[in-house]
Design an enzyme around this catalytic site. Sequence first.
Site, mmCIF file in Angstrom:
data_model
loop_
_atom_site.group_PDB
_atom_site.id
_atom_site.type_symbol
_atom_site.label_atom_id
_atom_site.label_comp_id
_atom_site.label_asym_id
_atom_site.label_seq_id
_atom_site.Cartn_x
_atom_site.Cartn_y
_atom_site.Cartn_z
ATOM 1 N N LYS A 86 -22.469 71.159 16.257
ATOM 2 C CA LYS A 86 -22.221 71.819 17.541
ATOM 3 C C LYS A 86 -20.751 72.187 17.697
ATOM 4 O O LYS A 86 -20.412 73.296 18.084
ATOM 5 C CB LYS A 86 -22.655 70.914 18.696
ATOM 6 N N ILE B 23 -21.922 64.427 19.995
ATOM 7 C CA ILE B 23 -21.875 65.603 19.135
ATOM 8 C C ILE B 23 -21.402 66.869 19.834
ATOM 9 O O ILE B 23 -21.105 67.863 19.171
ATOM 10 C CB ILE B 23 -23.209 65.873 18.400
ATOM 11 N N TYR C 287 -32.635 65.319 24.887
ATOM 12 C CA TYR C 287 -32.967 66.181 23.751
ATOM 13 C C TYR C 287 -34.315 65.764 23.151
ATOM 14 O O TYR C 287 -34.482 64.611 22.748
ATOM 15 C CB TYR C 287 -31.837 66.046 22.738
ATOM 16 N N ASP D 214 -23.920 59.303 21.655
ATOM 17 C CA ASP D 214 -24.038 60.551 20.909
ATOM 18 C C ASP D 214 -23.010 61.514 21.478
ATOM 19 O O ASP D 214 -23.171 62.016 22.590
ATOM 20 C CB ASP D 214 -25.467 61.102 21.070
#
Lengths: 366, 487
Positions: A229, A191, A104, A189
């Site tokens: 998300k 998410i 990302y 991470d």
Amino acid sequence: QMGLAENQLCFNLIHEWLLKNPEASICTAQGAAEFRDIAIFQDYHGLAEFREAVAKFMGKVRRNRASFDPDRIVMSGGATGAHEMIAFCLADPGDAFLVPTPYYPGFDRDLRWRTGVKLIPVVCESSNDYQITIEALEAAYETAQEADIKVKGLLITNPSNPLGTIITKDTLEALVTFANHKNIHLVCDEIYAATVFSQPEFTSIAEIIEEDKICCNRDLIHIIYSLSKDMGFPGFRVGIVYSYNDAVVSCARKMSSFGLVSSQTQYLIASMLADDEFVDKFIVESRKRLAMRHSFFTQRLAQVGINCLKSNAGLFVWMDLRRLLKEQTFEAEMVLWRVIINEIKLNVSPGSPFHCSEPGWFRVCF
Amino acid sequence: MVLMLRNQELLSKIATSNGHGEDSPYFDGWKAYDSDPFHPTQNPEGVIQMGLAENQLCFNLIHEWLLKNPEASICTAQGAAEFRDIAIFQDYHGLAEFREAVAKFMGKVRRNRASFDPDRIVMSGGATGAHEMIAFCLADPGDAFLVPTPYYPGFDRDLRWRTGVKLIPVVCESSNDYQITIEALEAAYETAQEADIKVKGLLIPNPSNPLGTIITKDTLEALVTFTNHKNIHLVCDEIYAATVFSQPEFTSIAEIIEEDKICCNRDLIHIIYSLSKDMGFPGFRVGIVYSYNDAVVSCARKMSSFGLVSSQTQYLIASMLADDEFVDQFIVESRKRLAMRHSFFTQRLAQVGINCLKSNAGLFVWMDLRRLLKEQTFEAEMVLWRVIINEIKLNVSPGSSFHCSEPGWFRVCFANMDDKTMEIALSRIKTFMLQHKEAMVPKKKLCWQTSLRLSFSSRYEDIMETPGSFMSPHSPIPQSPLVRART
């Protein structure tokens, strides 16, 4: 717009819930009596009911194969703030985190801008479906050593953005072993955890910790989470840092003052995520709708000769347009991208900002 | 010890430092309150919280407005249609209607003697986030801001902890009612020069926390001239702007800019704002950075991603502050109630022989308890403070935690409780004062003592390198870490 990873598929469920639960808001006739106490609540521990509801939600999203301690939940200004905060807690300016590519693009800002921390890519390639190999990790680690850069941790995004794939349990265990061996942090991470819509099932780092099968220093393990998300609420800025390290929890909590979640929002989320029936239904329905949308989209792409990386999570596909490049270069990728935007009139994201090592891949949100 | 060493290896220097400032007595009082909080029926002997600068006087007006305006919420039947668009809105510019409403509110709070451009409004994670953000934008690690003392203890964390920026005190004293003098400014600036520290700006909270006073227009103009001359930034923290409840009227830096009477480089002027004090909404984390410098607006906007205001809250605030009738009524009523509460409180204190600095703003008074100190030292101040917490059962904030140069002053908040609790607090104070009449230092002796200039060690580097350490009540020698006072 196919460049924005948003989850808009389940808002009708949310709408329905809101109308049935006016007391979840401090602005309704039913909830306004709470307005004052909530409006003045600025304790950086956050509302207890908020932390409990988030902890429960995180467990459910992981099919209750792991449980979360509300007292380890620390707020932050969205996942954006969470990433910056964990970098501030774990690394000094000049130190580095290893990050598997492609990743990302926001990480470049979130983890580096104000912290002075560096990111060192762990190159993953399409030839093995971008699996993170020990060789790639060791290569990245050595690059750091040679440049006299101190590696403080490894940041893995699982499920992956932009790939939409999950890390297998074996690989996850290998990463834990690697991090332990080097005595570096493992920041996970997660998410996109609730966006896993088909097999294989998602394994959270929390499960590895709770299983306690492999040797692991829990002080090195941290999870980044958010409702942006999984629930589709990026505007609400609900970022979470969950650490197994007490000192990190303590420090992060103090730092959270710079990006607490609005108490108005904490209150709403606490109510919504405490509703077991709603949450169970939401998680199932969200998976279903994502699976359908993904399947429909990828099948139609395949019909016109476009392949995507096989994926089972996320809000996007990793589209293989290498065959459309004039030459296998990033310049050609940019040329193709401009054609897609200006002629096909679709905003998609080219692979190079994601630090992809091979040109021709595009992330497309569905 | 082993754990500490391990943490030092594993964690960052920022994480293992005490730059968070929580070793300060400012927070100790909170802890005492947390473990024994007053409650009218459940714990009537508990500690009354007078250390928290909250504005709780106008919530009935808010409540009324909410019931009349269900569409302001995205959770009501009337507002739920907006839920999705708001829930997915994460643009760091913020909702246009939010910025417009805040800009309008800021103007009204300043009696429309200045107007604000919605496009210069940048969000942050409360005023806490705003202060950190402006430090990140304007200064490099090692650079410094000048700050008049006494000042809000949170600045030590907000401006310094993760930024590496230093704070240099500009000493203000009770002898002239703490007015900021050019001499004090120049002294502070010179101290920085001598220590080879680059001064990037001057931070002035106006109205002042903890003093509750406002800066006169003349002084404000002098400060603008000073900063222009030195080519340093002027950061004006105006988060208490709407808490000015009586004369003299408040002059915002924005008025000085708009008047355009004195020479001023607008690129040096920035305002920090928030709804935490003026509206009483600290939980909503509505922090604002307003800069006249385009590059700062641009940079701050990008940084605001780390602390955006929840879109749900932006939406509510946009609606509330767009309601002119409500806002006008709120501002007037808030002033009135603060004035009444302040007047009532200070008069009752005066009746038992306690004086406060004359003030016309803020949610607190700056109480003069020098006569109650056994000796005019910060150690004695700490002793008195513990008596106030443990015997009188009031959480107040000792002046040393605000970097005050003179011991014996305490900040006491008056707007965060109902009338009954206020009455109880006052009666406890009265009882204490009656019991300790003999203990008070006679005024004559006090004058002689305060004419002594305390000599300060210039352990300047030590103090600046170990943020917060000098604030600990456990320091063996509680010397004020201030610049050697110049006559």
